[in-house]
Design an enzyme around this catalytic site. Sequence first.
Site, PDB file in Angstrom:
ATOM      1  N   ASP A  74       0.898  -1.149  -0.140  1.00  0.00           N
ATOM      2  CA  ASP A  74      -0.075  -0.064  -0.001  1.00  0.00           C
ATOM      3  C   ASP A  74       0.850   1.409   0.014  1.00  0.00           C
ATOM      4  OD1 ASP A  74      -2.303   1.354  -0.132  1.00  0.00           O
ATOM      5  OD2 ASP A  74      -2.721   1.208   2.108  1.00  0.00           O
ATOM      6  N   HIS A  95       3.987   3.369  -8.547  1.00  0.00           N
ATOM      7  CA  HIS A  95       3.626   2.179  -8.967  1.00  0.00           C
ATOM      8  C   HIS A  95       5.077   1.754  -9.533  1.00  0.00           C
ATOM      9  CE1 HIS A  95      -0.335   2.469  -7.911  1.00  0.00           C
ATOM     10  NE2 HIS A  95      -0.667   3.138  -8.815  1.00  0.00           N
ATOM     11  N   ASN A 112      -9.848  -2.412  -7.346  1.00  0.00           N
ATOM     12  CA  ASN A 112      -9.018  -1.242  -8.262  1.00  0.00           C
ATOM     13  C   ASN A 112      -9.452  -1.285  -9.600  1.00  0.00           C
ATOM     14  OD1 ASN A 112      -5.891  -2.648  -6.520  1.00  0.00           O
ATOM     15  ND2 ASN A 112      -7.370  -1.126  -6.098  1.00  0.00           N
ATOM     16  N   LEU A 150      -7.661  -5.302   6.438  1.00  0.00           N
ATOM     17  CA  LEU A 150      -7.077  -6.337   5.508  1.00  0.00           C
ATOM     18  C   LEU A 150      -7.730  -6.283   4.082  1.00  0.00           C
ATOM     19  CD1 LEU A 150      -8.215  -9.332   7.968  1.00  0.00           C
ATOM     20  CD2 LEU A 150      -6.061  -8.672   7.247  1.00  0.00           C
TER      21      LEU A 150
END
Length: 239
Positions: A18, A35, A66, A194
């Site tokens: 993350d 990324h 996503n 989670l």
Amino acid sequence: MSDASLTPLPESVAIIMDGNGRWAEERGEPRFHGHEVGAESVRSVTRECARLGIKELTLYAFSTENWRRSEQEVGLLMGLLAQFLVQERDEIMDNGIVFRAIGELDQLPPAVREEYERTRDMSAQNGGMILRLALSYGSRRELLRAAQGVARLALEQGEGAVEALGEDDLRRFLYDPSMRDPDLLIRTAGEMRLSNFLLWQLSYAELYVAECCWPEFREAQLHEALRSFAARERRYGKA
Ligand code: FPP
């Protein structure tokens, strides 16, 4: 510090990667830059886990949620993934890594899927660490599919079969039934969630949250997480 401080090692590690976007934005860069640098962290962490002898590494690379990101970000992420699958083939083969993916893989663009299948097939006979990417993955979806599988099984076998069902009957219908339950779940960027990741498989996992964002998570940060794991006493509910 020597590797001895990292033992006992977890056999299976899962990571929620993350904070790529935040890391880039903090630097005045476009999210995609996060990324790209995050893909470097994937390389470093994979190499180090394999070197240490960890047996399975499962990375949350793309969730079912996503897909709701901008078309541009989704397109760039898919491109990065395809590039990773091609560029890492030699490294995967040189290190005897077995490459797999879990998730709704038929939702991936055909080019990504083809590269994935090539890397998977090529590495299938290797004997080293399993590197597993969760792609278009959501745990509720996985569990729903598994419940449907179990329901079909019970219908075939007749109603009496329902009570006889055990945990292994459900596990059979997970995306990768042979997956070891992760011993350690790492999440970066300080978040304590989670996020629909491996809800069945993480039942007994130790949790470790790193404050740094994923692009900054490299060997040293991995070692910190492993050291924390090594110091824990796992009781699985026993006194
Ligand atoms: C979380 O950052 C990360 C992702 C949604 C994707 C993870 C992708 C990579 C690490 C790079 C590509 C992967 C491979 C295997 C080549 P975020 O964008 O949610 O960060 P934010 O919470 O700061 O917005």
